[in-house]
Motif scaffolding. Structure first.
Motif, PDB file in Angstrom:
ATOM      1  N   LEU A 171     -54.680  10.535  22.976  1.00 43.20           N
ATOM      2  CA  LEU A 171     -53.663  12.568  22.806  1.00 43.20           C
ATOM      3  C   LEU A 171     -53.341  12.184  21.519  1.00 43.20           C
ATOM      4  O   LEU A 171     -53.787  12.755  20.842  1.00 43.20           O
ATOM      5  CB  LEU A 171     -52.495  12.708  23.708  1.00 43.20           C
ATOM      6  N   THR A 172     -52.119  11.097  21.078  1.00 39.83           N
ATOM      7  CA  THR A 172     -52.595  11.137  19.037  1.00 39.83           C
ATOM      8  C   THR A 172     -53.613  10.744  18.928  1.00 39.83           C
ATOM      9  O   THR A 172     -54.125  11.520  17.425  1.00 39.83           O
ATOM     10  CB  THR A 172     -51.686   9.763  19.047  1.00 39.83           C
ATOM     11  N   GLN A 173     -54.933   9.765  18.997  1.00 41.27           N
ATOM     12  CA  GLN A 173     -56.263  10.005  18.890  1.00 41.27           C
ATOM     13  C   GLN A 173     -57.236  11.537  18.360  1.00 41.27           C
ATOM     14  O   GLN A 173     -57.521  11.907  17.529  1.00 41.27           O
ATOM     15  CB  GLN A 173     -57.408   8.709  19.545  1.00 41.27           C
ATOM     16  N   GLY A 174     -56.855  12.169  19.370  1.00 42.59           N
ATOM     17  CA  GLY A 174     -57.267  13.936  19.343  1.00 42.59           C
ATOM     18  C   GLY A 174     -56.139  14.553  18.237  1.00 42.59           C
ATOM     19  O   GLY A 174     -57.133  15.439  18.245  1.00 42.59           O
ATOM     20  N   LEU A 175     -55.700  14.450  18.699  1.00 40.81           N
ATOM     21  CA  LEU A 175     -54.723  15.218  17.588  1.00 40.81           C
ATOM     22  C   LEU A 175     -54.624  14.817  15.974  1.00 40.81           C
ATOM     23  O   LEU A 175     -55.722  15.385  15.145  1.00 40.81           O
ATOM     24  CB  LEU A 175     -53.163  14.771  17.495  1.00 40.81           C
ATOM     25  N   VAL A 176     -55.215  14.103  15.846  1.00 36.88           N
ATOM     26  CA  VAL A 176     -55.514  13.323  15.060  1.00 36.88           C
ATOM     27  C   VAL A 176     -56.521  13.631  14.235  1.00 36.88           C
ATOM     28  O   VAL A 176     -57.093  14.234  13.335  1.00 36.88           O
ATOM     29  CB  VAL A 176     -55.101  11.838  13.983  1.00 36.88           C
TER      30      VAL A 176
ATOM     31  N   ASP B 272     -49.665   3.719  16.319  1.00 36.32           N
ATOM     32  CA  ASP B 272     -48.253   2.846  17.704  1.00 36.32           C
ATOM     33  C   ASP B 272     -47.343   3.264  17.105  1.00 36.32           C
ATOM     34  O   ASP B 272     -46.824   2.773  18.469  1.00 36.32           O
ATOM     35  CB  ASP B 272     -49.254   1.983  16.819  1.00 36.32           C
ATOM     36  N   GLN B 273     -45.977   2.991  16.688  1.00 38.62           N
ATOM     37  CA  GLN B 273     -45.392   3.657  16.011  1.00 38.62           C
ATOM     38  C   GLN B 273     -44.671   4.964  16.888  1.00 38.62           C
ATOM     39  O   GLN B 273     -43.786   4.932  17.631  1.00 38.62           O
ATOM     40  CB  GLN B 273     -44.847   3.284  14.948  1.00 38.62           C
ATOM     41  N   ALA B 274     -45.631   5.616  16.794  1.00 37.79           N
ATOM     42  CA  ALA B 274     -45.018   7.015  17.589  1.00 37.79           C
ATOM     43  C   ALA B 274     -44.982   6.685  18.499  1.00 37.79           C
ATOM     44  O   ALA B 274     -44.452   7.813  19.263  1.00 37.79           O
ATOM     45  CB  ALA B 274     -46.151   7.607  17.092  1.00 37.79           C
TER      46      ALA B 274
END
Length: 216
Positions: A92-97, A184-186
Protein backbone atom coordinates in the motif's frame (compact mmCIF):
# COMPACT_ATOMS: atom_id res chain seq x y z
CA UNK A 1 3.04 27.60 -54.57
CA UNK A 2 0.69 24.93 -53.27
CA UNK A 3 -0.63 25.69 -49.80
CA UNK A 4 -0.45 23.04 -47.13
CA UNK A 5 -3.64 21.98 -45.44
CA UNK A 6 -3.67 22.07 -41.64
CA UNK A 7 -2.43 18.94 -39.97
CA UNK A 8 -5.26 16.73 -38.83
CA UNK A 9 -5.26 15.05 -35.46
CA UNK A 10 -4.28 11.40 -35.56
CA UNK A 11 -7.21 9.05 -35.19
CA UNK A 12 -7.41 7.14 -31.92
CA UNK A 13 -10.59 5.17 -32.50
CA UNK A 14 -13.92 5.36 -30.74
CA UNK A 15 -15.50 4.81 -27.36
CA UNK A 16 -13.14 3.65 -24.60
CA UNK A 17 -10.02 4.35 -26.69
CA UNK A 18 -11.01 7.98 -27.13
CA UNK A 19 -11.80 8.35 -23.43
CA UNK A 20 -8.46 6.80 -22.44
CA UNK A 21 -6.55 9.02 -24.89
CA UNK A 22 -8.28 12.18 -23.63
CA UNK A 23 -7.66 11.25 -19.99
CA UNK A 24 -3.96 10.65 -20.69
CA UNK A 25 -3.72 13.92 -22.60
CA UNK A 26 -5.45 15.80 -19.78
CA UNK A 27 -2.99 14.54 -17.18
CA UNK A 28 -0.04 15.26 -19.49
CA UNK A 29 -1.26 18.82 -20.04
CA UNK A 30 -1.66 19.30 -16.30
CA UNK A 31 1.94 18.23 -15.78
CA UNK A 32 3.29 20.42 -18.58
CA UNK A 33 1.21 23.58 -18.13
CA UNK A 34 -0.63 23.33 -14.82
CA UNK A 35 -4.35 23.76 -14.38
CA UNK A 36 -4.31 27.45 -15.28
CA UNK A 37 -2.70 26.74 -18.66
CA UNK A 38 -4.81 23.73 -19.55
CA UNK A 39 -7.25 24.16 -22.45
CA UNK A 40 -9.67 21.75 -24.07
CA UNK A 41 -8.14 22.56 -27.46
CA UNK A 42 -4.65 21.55 -26.29
CA UNK A 43 -5.98 18.36 -24.73
CA UNK A 44 -7.79 17.46 -27.96
CA UNK A 45 -4.69 18.06 -30.06
CA UNK A 46 -2.51 15.98 -27.75
CA UNK A 47 -5.10 13.18 -27.67
CA UNK A 48 -5.47 13.16 -31.45
CA UNK A 49 -9.17 14.02 -31.53
CA UNK A 50 -11.21 17.05 -32.58
CA UNK A 51 -12.20 19.45 -29.80
CA UNK A 52 -15.90 18.87 -30.60
CA UNK A 53 -15.34 15.21 -29.68
CA UNK A 54 -14.14 16.34 -26.26
CA UNK A 55 -17.01 18.78 -25.75
CA UNK A 56 -19.56 16.08 -26.60
CA UNK A 57 -18.35 14.04 -23.63
CA UNK A 58 -17.22 16.75 -21.19
CA UNK A 59 -19.03 20.06 -20.95
CA UNK A 60 -16.02 22.08 -19.80
CA UNK A 61 -12.44 21.96 -18.56
CA UNK A 62 -13.46 21.29 -14.95
CA UNK A 63 -15.55 18.25 -15.89
CA UNK A 64 -12.68 16.93 -18.00
CA UNK A 65 -10.11 17.25 -15.20
CA UNK A 66 -12.42 15.73 -12.57
CA UNK A 67 -13.18 12.73 -14.78
CA UNK A 68 -9.49 12.17 -15.56
CA UNK A 69 -8.58 12.33 -11.86
CA UNK A 70 -11.37 9.97 -10.83
CA UNK A 71 -10.41 7.44 -13.50
CA UNK A 72 -6.74 7.55 -12.54
CA UNK A 73 -7.33 6.98 -8.84
CA UNK A 74 -9.87 4.23 -9.43
CA UNK A 75 -7.04 1.84 -10.27
CA UNK A 76 -3.73 3.39 -9.23
CA UNK A 77 -3.41 1.70 -5.82
CA UNK A 78 -4.08 -2.03 -5.54
CA UNK A 79 -5.69 -3.86 -2.64
CA UNK A 80 -2.94 -6.30 -1.60
CA UNK A 81 -3.54 -9.73 -0.08
CA UNK A 82 -0.15 -11.24 0.77
CA UNK A 83 -1.18 -13.04 3.95
CA UNK A 84 0.71 -10.61 6.19
CA UNK A 85 -0.37 -7.17 7.39
CA UNK A 86 3.21 -5.90 7.29
CA UNK A 87 3.77 -6.84 3.64
CA UNK A 88 0.26 -5.63 2.74
CA UNK A 89 1.05 -2.23 4.25
CA UNK A 90 4.36 -2.20 2.42
CA UNK A 91 2.57 -2.65 -0.92
CA UNK A 92 0.00 0.00 0.00
CA UNK A 93 2.82 2.38 0.88
CA UNK A 94 4.67 1.65 -2.35
CA UNK A 95 1.51 2.18 -4.36
CA UNK A 96 0.89 5.49 -2.62
CA UNK A 97 4.44 6.72 -3.23
CA UNK A 98 4.38 5.63 -6.86
CA UNK A 99 1.03 7.30 -7.45
CA UNK A 100 2.29 10.60 -6.04
CA UNK A 101 5.81 10.72 -7.49
CA UNK A 102 5.35 9.37 -11.04
CA UNK A 103 4.58 11.71 -13.98
CA UNK A 104 0.83 11.13 -13.71
CA UNK A 105 0.92 11.48 -9.95
CA UNK A 106 2.72 14.80 -10.24
CA UNK A 107 0.05 16.05 -12.65
CA UNK A 108 -2.64 14.96 -10.22
CA UNK A 109 -0.96 16.83 -7.36
CA UNK A 110 -0.89 19.95 -9.54
CA UNK A 111 -4.64 19.72 -10.01
CA UNK A 112 -5.56 18.77 -6.47
CA UNK A 113 -3.31 21.07 -4.48
CA UNK A 114 -2.91 24.15 -6.69
CA UNK A 115 -5.44 26.89 -7.44
CA UNK A 116 -7.62 24.24 -9.09
CA UNK A 117 -8.06 22.60 -5.70
CA UNK A 118 -10.34 25.44 -4.65
CA UNK A 119 -12.90 24.54 -7.28
CA UNK A 120 -15.84 22.64 -5.77
CA UNK A 121 -15.57 19.97 -8.48
CA UNK A 122 -11.87 19.33 -7.79
CA UNK A 123 -12.44 19.37 -4.04
CA UNK A 124 -15.18 16.77 -4.51
CA UNK A 125 -12.84 14.65 -6.63
CA UNK A 126 -10.19 14.85 -3.89
CA UNK A 127 -12.72 13.63 -1.33
CA UNK A 128 -13.65 10.73 -3.62
CA UNK A 129 -9.98 9.86 -4.04
CA UNK A 130 -9.41 9.51 -0.31
CA UNK A 131 -12.74 7.74 0.22
CA UNK A 132 -11.64 5.20 -2.39
CA UNK A 133 -8.27 4.73 -0.68
CA UNK A 134 -9.93 4.21 2.69
CA UNK A 135 -12.27 1.67 1.07
CA UNK A 136 -9.28 -0.24 -0.35
CA UNK A 137 -7.72 -0.39 3.12
CA UNK A 138 -10.80 -2.05 4.64
CA UNK A 139 -10.20 -5.64 3.41
CA UNK A 140 -6.50 -5.38 4.29
CA UNK A 141 -7.34 -4.53 7.90
CA UNK A 142 -10.27 -6.97 8.09
CA UNK A 143 -8.09 -9.88 6.99
CA UNK A 144 -5.38 -8.88 9.48
CA UNK A 145 -7.97 -8.90 12.29
CA UNK A 146 -9.17 -12.36 11.20
CA UNK A 147 -5.57 -13.63 11.26
CA UNK A 148 -5.07 -12.18 14.74
CA UNK A 149 -2.45 -9.67 13.58
CA UNK A 150 -4.52 -6.65 14.63
CA UNK A 151 -7.03 -6.24 17.48
CA UNK A 152 -10.77 -6.24 16.89
CA UNK A 153 -12.16 -2.77 16.39
CA UNK A 154 -9.15 -1.47 14.44
CA UNK A 155 -10.34 1.28 12.12
CA UNK A 156 -9.11 0.91 8.48
CA UNK A 157 -9.41 4.66 7.93
CA UNK A 158 -7.18 5.37 10.93
CA UNK A 159 -4.68 2.78 9.73
CA UNK A 160 -4.40 4.27 6.25
CA UNK A 161 -4.31 7.83 7.60
CA UNK A 162 -1.49 7.00 9.99
CA UNK A 163 0.40 5.16 7.26
CA UNK A 164 0.02 7.93 4.67
CA UNK A 165 0.56 10.99 6.91
CA UNK A 166 4.40 11.07 6.96
CA UNK A 167 4.54 10.38 3.22
CA UNK A 168 2.14 13.21 2.38
CA UNK A 169 3.99 15.51 4.78
CA UNK A 170 7.33 14.93 3.08
CA UNK A 171 6.03 15.15 -0.47
CA UNK A 172 3.64 18.07 -0.06
CA UNK A 173 5.01 20.13 2.84
CA UNK A 174 8.76 19.74 3.31
CA UNK A 175 9.64 18.50 -0.17
CA UNK A 176 11.91 15.82 1.26
CA UNK A 177 12.40 12.60 -0.69
CA UNK A 178 10.51 9.53 0.41
CA UNK A 179 12.90 6.61 0.66
CA UNK A 180 12.61 3.04 1.92
CA UNK A 181 13.52 4.12 5.45
CA UNK A 182 10.62 6.57 5.48
CA UNK A 183 8.21 3.85 4.37
CA UNK A 184 9.57 1.39 6.94
CA UNK A 185 9.17 3.93 9.74
CA UNK A 186 5.58 4.70 8.67
CA UNK A 187 4.74 1.00 8.72
CA UNK A 188 6.34 0.42 12.14
CA UNK A 189 4.52 3.38 13.68
CA UNK A 190 1.19 2.33 12.15
CA UNK A 191 1.47 -1.26 13.32
CA UNK A 192 2.61 -0.26 16.82
CA UNK A 193 -0.32 2.15 17.17
CA UNK A 194 -2.85 -0.34 15.82
CA UNK A 195 -1.62 -3.19 18.02
CA UNK A 196 -1.75 -0.90 21.07
CA UNK A 197 -5.41 -0.15 20.34
CA UNK A 198 -4.74 3.49 19.42
CA UNK A 199 -6.32 3.13 15.97
CA UNK A 200 -9.65 1.74 17.11
CA UNK A 201 -12.96 2.88 15.68
CA UNK A 202 -13.83 6.13 17.46
CA UNK A 203 -17.62 5.84 17.31
CA UNK A 204 -19.71 2.74 17.83
CA UNK A 205 -16.99 0.42 19.06
CA UNK A 206 -15.22 -0.36 22.30
CA UNK A 207 -11.54 0.59 22.37
CA UNK A 208 -9.50 -2.31 21.02
CA UNK A 209 -7.60 -4.43 23.49
CA UNK A 210 -3.84 -4.12 23.03
CA UNK A 211 -2.43 -7.15 21.22
CA UNK A 212 -0.15 -9.27 23.37
CA UNK A 213 3.32 -10.06 22.18
CA UNK A 214 3.34 -13.84 21.48
CA UNK A 215 6.90 -14.00 22.85
CA UNK A 216 5.89 -12.71 26.29
Amino acid sequence: MESKSPARPRTVGRGPKVRAAVHAATLAELLDKGYAGLTVEAVAQRAGVHKTTVYRRWQDREALVVDALSEHFAADIPTPDTGSIESDLRLLTQGLVDSMTGPIGQAVQVAMYSDAGRLPEIAAARRRVFADRFRRAEPVVSRAIERGELPHGTDPTQVFTTLAAPIHFRLLVTGEPVDEATADQAIRVTLAAARAGALAVVHGAEPAEPQRNPLE
